[in-house]
Design a protein around this motif. Structure first.
Motif, PDB file in Angstrom:
ATOM      1  N   THR A  76       1.419  -1.302   0.183  1.00 20.18           N
ATOM      2  CA  THR A  76       0.119  -0.226   0.301  1.00 20.18           C
ATOM      3  C   THR A  76       0.685   1.004  -0.153  1.00 20.18           C
ATOM      4  O   THR A  76       1.686   1.369   0.849  1.00 20.18           O
ATOM      5  N   ILE A  77       0.625   2.660  -1.232  1.00 19.90           N
ATOM      6  CA  ILE A  77       1.320   3.337  -1.245  1.00 19.90           C
ATOM      7  C   ILE A  77       0.586   3.909  -0.979  1.00 19.90           C
ATOM      8  O   ILE A  77      -0.556   4.873  -1.832  1.00 19.90           O
ATOM      9  N   ASP A  78       0.597   5.427  -0.223  1.00 22.41           N
ATOM     10  CA  ASP A  78       0.079   6.223  -0.118  1.00 22.41           C
ATOM     11  C   ASP A  78       0.608   7.617   0.365  1.00 22.41           C
ATOM     12  O   ASP A  78       1.351   7.653   1.354  1.00 22.41           O
ATOM     13  N   TYR A  79      -0.018   9.259   0.861  1.00 20.24           N
ATOM     14  CA  TYR A  79       0.426  10.265   1.220  1.00 20.24           C
ATOM     15  C   TYR A  79      -0.641   9.949   2.708  1.00 20.24           C
ATOM     16  O   TYR A  79      -1.716   9.616   2.081  1.00 20.24           O
ATOM     17  N   GLY A  80       0.367   9.825   3.428  1.00 21.92           N
ATOM     18  CA  GLY A  80      -0.751   9.850   5.880  1.00 21.92           C
ATOM     19  C   GLY A  80       0.937  10.319   6.839  1.00 21.92           C
ATOM     20  O   GLY A  80       1.457  10.057   6.563  1.00 21.92           O
ATOM     21  N   TYR A  81       0.228   8.971   7.777  1.00 16.06           N
ATOM     22  CA  TYR A  81       0.888   9.340   9.035  1.00 16.06           C
ATOM     23  C   TYR A  81       0.438   8.454   9.733  1.00 16.06           C
ATOM     24  O   TYR A  81      -0.091   7.469   9.716  1.00 16.06           O
ATOM     25  N   GLU A  82       1.350   7.749  11.140  1.00 14.30           N
ATOM     26  CA  GLU A  82       1.352   6.727  11.658  1.00 14.30           C
ATOM     27  C   GLU A  82       0.966   7.830  12.959  1.00 14.30           C
ATOM     28  O   GLU A  82       0.329   7.119  13.815  1.00 14.30           O
ATOM     29  N   ASN A  83       1.444   8.988  13.329  1.00 11.26           N
ATOM     30  CA  ASN A  83       0.610   9.597  14.835  1.00 11.26           C
ATOM     31  C   ASN A  83      -0.266  10.378  14.548  1.00 11.26           C
ATOM     32  O   ASN A  83      -1.220  10.152  13.133  1.00 11.26           O
ATOM     33  N   VAL A  84      -0.656  10.827  16.357  1.00 12.89           N
ATOM     34  CA  VAL A  84      -2.228  11.094  15.588  1.00 12.89           C
ATOM     35  C   VAL A  84      -2.196  13.190  14.828  1.00 12.89           C
ATOM     36  O   VAL A  84      -0.834  13.639  14.945  1.00 12.89           O
ATOM     37  N   LEU A  85      -3.323  13.683  14.477  1.00 18.97           N
ATOM     38  CA  LEU A  85      -2.729  14.147  12.940  1.00 18.97           C
ATOM     39  C   LEU A  85      -2.779  15.435  14.497  1.00 18.97           C
ATOM     40  O   LEU A  85      -3.310  15.657  15.837  1.00 18.97           O
ATOM     41  N   ASN A  86      -1.977  16.522  13.602  1.00 18.95           N
ATOM     42  CA  ASN A  86      -2.339  17.457  14.159  1.00 18.95           C
ATOM     43  C   ASN A  86      -3.277  19.439  13.941  1.00 18.95           C
ATOM     44  O   ASN A  86      -4.164  19.884  14.213  1.00 18.95           O
ATOM     45  N   ASN A  87      -3.745  18.686  12.651  1.00 17.41           N
ATOM     46  CA  ASN A  87      -5.180  19.063  11.594  1.00 17.41           C
ATOM     47  C   ASN A  87      -5.014  18.404  11.251  1.00 17.41           C
ATOM     48  O   ASN A  87      -5.136  17.648  10.698  1.00 17.41           O
ATOM     49  N   PHE A  88      -6.497  18.998  10.445  1.00 14.41           N
ATOM     50  CA  PHE A  88      -7.341  18.488   9.916  1.00 14.41           C
ATOM     51  C   PHE A  88      -6.773  17.992   8.311  1.00 14.41           C
ATOM     52  O   PHE A  88      -6.294  19.194   7.863  1.00 14.41           O
ATOM     53  N   SER A  89      -7.033  17.286   7.686  1.00 12.17           N
ATOM     54  CA  SER A  89      -6.520  17.336   6.356  1.00 12.17           C
ATOM     55  C   SER A  89      -6.855  16.892   4.948  1.00 12.17           C
ATOM     56  O   SER A  89      -6.643  17.018   3.740  1.00 12.17           O
ATOM     57  N   LEU A  90      -8.007  17.451   5.310  1.00 17.04           N
ATOM     58  CA  LEU A  90      -9.307  17.354   4.014  1.00 17.04           C
ATOM     59  C   LEU A  90      -8.839  17.781   3.082  1.00 17.04           C
ATOM     60  O   LEU A  90      -8.256  19.402   3.642  1.00 17.04           O
TER      61      LEU A  90
END
Length: 346
Positions: free
Chosen positions: A233-247
């Motif tokens: 699976t290749i995508d743009y993302g994160y492992e830890n919790v968000l600091n800001n909404f990403s939509l």
């Protein structure tokens, strides 16, 4: 009825709708963006890594071929989720041509709902020697080992957004008929199951949850657990919790508001890879790799492949290869934000 009017009628009926329902109607329902549009390319809305350089697909293809030789070496299912224009599969098959046995044993399924993109895929891929089928659902009935792969697929699946004040609030979408505009409406979260889950996000006070993303990933994990194989699976993302909404939404390579160009623009969000990893582990799969794109590509021979391709090329061609290489691995471009997760049967 166009997408915008359909959503307006739905809101009139319900007074407001959840954000993920709004996104689904924009992207995946009848006449919507991913069903009707061709979003990929310099002249459209966005460009993916396979469209930037053949080197990307060749590195993925080399990994897939080596995995098959080491762990399967017999009939298997090769399944791509959201194949775009077919460019990634074309590059994977170019690498696979070095092993005709791989091609003879591959049963290829492409999961695609967009008829325009299917036409691109059929034009791009030489199907003369392949066992290849197109599907528009996630129903798998095979007893063969699987190799699932996807690039920028999970980011386009709808999300719900929550934020903490005195209570957890969820974003809904509403519509003002007099002024003809959409707007967000915040509603108190009362679902105890969701509230319990949101405790994991208490520190940062915001959360994005994609039920559809989790359902699909869980489904393919269960298939691999049952029949063996691997998921890439290749995508743009994160492992830890968000600091800001990403939509975010994009139209013709420019950022827009999600209430603009309804049904005609891309809407995406960062993938929560921790959730995917947890789902894989729940299904007793092991995490083979979780890197950013830069580390994965360099570890698996991108620089060496670039140098091979540069041989006997003109200066212009060599310069283009360097630009492609930079776009794939530069931290300010695709190298850092894009992640690659590979999970497999134990």
């Amino acid at each position: 009825m166009n997408v915008r009017n359909r959503i307006i009628n739905l809101i009139k009926e319900k007074k407001n709708i959840r954000l993920d329902e709004f996104i689904n109607h924009c992207l995946h329902k009848q006449d919507s963006y991913y069903v009707e549009n061709n979003p990929i390319g310099e002249n459209n809305d966005f460009v993916t890594a396979p469209e930037i350089s053949q080197m990307f697909g060749e590195i993925i293809g080399s990994y897939i071929l080596n995995y098959w030789l080491t762990n399967i070496n017999s009939d298997f299912k090769l399944i791509e989720l959201g194949p775009g224009k077919g460019t990634l599969l074309k590059d994977i098959l170019r690498v696979a041509e070095t092993n005709k046995k791989f091609l003879r044993h591959a049963h290829i399924d492409l999961i695609e709902q967009n008829n325009k993109l299917i036409k691109f895929q059929k034009a791009t891929i030489d199907r003369s020697m392949l066992n290849i089928k197109w599907k528009n659902d996630f129903n798998f009935n095979s007893t063969l080992p699987y190799i699932f792969y996807s690039n920028e697929f999970f980011d386009c699946l709808a999300i719900r957004q929550f934020f903490k004040k005195d209570n957890w609030l969820e974003k809904y979408v509403s519509y003002d008929e007099n002024s003809d505009y959409f707007y967000f409406k915040n509603k108190k979260t009362t679902d105890q199951k969701i509230i319990k889950r949101l405790e994991n996000y208490y520190k940062n006070g915001i959360a994005e949850i994609s039920t559809l993303r989790e359902i699909i990933f869980d489904k393919i994990c269960r298939e691999v657990n049952k029949n063996k194989g691997v998921i890439i699976t290749i995508d743009y993302g994160y492992e830890n919790v968000l600091n800001n909404f990403s939509l975010q939404s994009v139209f013709k390579h420019k950022k827009t508001h999600i209430f603009e160009n309804i049904g005609k623009q891309d809407i995406s969000s960062l993938v929560n890879f921790k959730e995917l990893i947890d789902i894989a582990k729940k299904n007793e799969l092991k995490v083979d790799i979780f890197y950013n794109q830069k580390k994965f590509l360099l570890t698996h021979g991108l620089k060496e492949r670039k140098n091979i391709l540069k041989k006997n090329k003109s200066k212009k061609e060599r310069d283009n290869l360097e630009k492609e290489y930079d776009r794939l691995i530069n931290d300010d471009k695709m190298g850092k934000d894009f992640k690659i997760l590979i999970v497999s049967h134990k």
